[in-house]
Design a protein around this motif. Structure first.
Motif, PDB file in Angstrom:
ATOM      1  N   GLN A   1     -49.142  -9.241  82.104  1.00  0.00           N
ATOM      2  CA  GLN A   1     -48.102  -9.097  81.097  1.00  0.00           C
ATOM      3  C   GLN A   1     -48.603  -9.656  79.768  1.00  0.00           C
ATOM      4  O   GLN A   1     -48.971 -10.823  79.676  1.00  0.00           O
ATOM      5  CB  GLN A   1     -46.839  -9.846  81.511  1.00  0.00           C
ATOM      6  N   VAL A   2     -48.607  -8.820  78.746  1.00  0.00           N
ATOM      7  CA  VAL A   2     -49.057  -9.234  77.419  1.00  0.00           C
ATOM      8  C   VAL A   2     -47.839  -9.556  76.563  1.00  0.00           C
ATOM      9  O   VAL A   2     -46.892  -8.778  76.504  1.00  0.00           O
ATOM     10  CB  VAL A   2     -49.886  -8.121  76.757  1.00  0.00           C
ATOM     11  N   ARG A   3     -47.876 -10.685  75.924  1.00  0.00           N
ATOM     12  CA  ARG A   3     -46.805 -11.065  75.003  1.00  0.00           C
ATOM     13  C   ARG A   3     -47.345 -11.007  73.578  1.00  0.00           C
ATOM     14  O   ARG A   3     -48.419 -11.548  73.293  1.00  0.00           O
ATOM     15  CB  ARG A   3     -46.297 -12.466  75.314  1.00  0.00           C
ATOM     16  N   LEU A   4     -46.576 -10.364  72.708  1.00  0.00           N
ATOM     17  CA  LEU A   4     -46.982 -10.194  71.317  1.00  0.00           C
ATOM     18  C   LEU A   4     -45.946 -10.831  70.404  1.00  0.00           C
ATOM     19  O   LEU A   4     -44.739 -10.616  70.594  1.00  0.00           O
ATOM     20  CB  LEU A   4     -47.121  -8.712  70.979  1.00  0.00           C
ATOM     21  N   VAL A   5     -46.402 -11.569  69.420  1.00  0.00           N
ATOM     22  CA  VAL A   5     -45.508 -12.199  68.466  1.00  0.00           C
ATOM     23  C   VAL A   5     -45.996 -11.884  67.062  1.00  0.00           C
ATOM     24  O   VAL A   5     -47.106 -12.278  66.677  1.00  0.00           O
ATOM     25  CB  VAL A   5     -45.446 -13.723  68.681  1.00  0.00           C
ATOM     26  N   GLU A   6     -45.153 -11.166  66.312  1.00  0.00           N
ATOM     27  CA  GLU A   6     -45.482 -10.841  64.925  1.00  0.00           C
ATOM     28  C   GLU A   6     -44.988 -11.941  63.990  1.00  0.00           C
ATOM     29  O   GLU A   6     -43.992 -12.625  64.278  1.00  0.00           O
ATOM     30  CB  GLU A   6     -44.829  -9.516  64.498  1.00  0.00           C
ATOM     31  N   SER A   7     -45.684 -12.075  62.880  1.00  0.00           N
ATOM     32  CA  SER A   7     -45.267 -13.028  61.856  1.00  0.00           C
ATOM     33  C   SER A   7     -45.784 -12.550  60.506  1.00  0.00           C
ATOM     34  O   SER A   7     -46.630 -11.651  60.438  1.00  0.00           O
ATOM     35  CB  SER A   7     -45.797 -14.428  62.164  1.00  0.00           C
ATOM     36  N   GLY A   8     -45.253 -13.159  59.447  1.00  0.00           N
ATOM     37  CA  GLY A   8     -45.751 -12.882  58.110  1.00  0.00           C
ATOM     38  C   GLY A   8     -44.861 -12.013  57.255  1.00  0.00           C
ATOM     39  O   GLY A   8     -45.155 -11.791  56.079  1.00  0.00           O
TER      40      GLY A   8
END
Length: 121
Positions: free
Chosen positions: A1-8
């Motif tokens: 399971q890949v977890r992705l967190v965007e920011s910026g």
């Protein structure tokens, strides 16, 4: 399971620049093509940019070509989207995707929660 967190994301004036980041965890980052997509209110999610597993090849939507640059750092498990010369029509929620497919929306891909970019005129 890949977890992705965007920011910026955030509020920026037209003509300005923003750099989005997407940090991955829980999987082998270099095994996935990475993509950035966006969704504006009332519109469907659309492809913006993609980069292959190795970071050698990239592809862009015509609407952002020459203004946006996608890059990745496989050692840090991060993909970036440098956005320059922003326009009000770039206003949207921006999502990153990890996928075995390149440059398309993958129903079996992994997605982040999105980050809002608002460009004021």
């Amino acid at each position: 399971q890949v977890r992705l967190v965007e920011s910026g994301g955030g509020l920026v004036q037209a003509g300005g620049s923003v750099r989005l980041s997407c940090t991955a965890s829980g999987g082998t980052f270099s095994a996935y093509h990475m993509g950035w997509f966006r969704q504006a209110p009332g519109k469907e999610r659309e492809f913006i940019a993609a980069i292959d597993r190795s970071g050698v090849w990239s592809r862009y939507a015509d609407s952002v070509k020459g203004r946006f640059t996608i890059s990745r750092d496989n050692a840090k498990n991060i993909v970036y989207l440098q956005m320059n010369t922003l326009k009000p029509e770039d206003t949207a929620v921006y999502y990153c995707q990890a996928s075995q497919k390149y440059a398309i929306i993958d129903e079996y891909g992994y997605w982040g929660q999105g980050t809002q970019v608002t460009v004021s005129s």
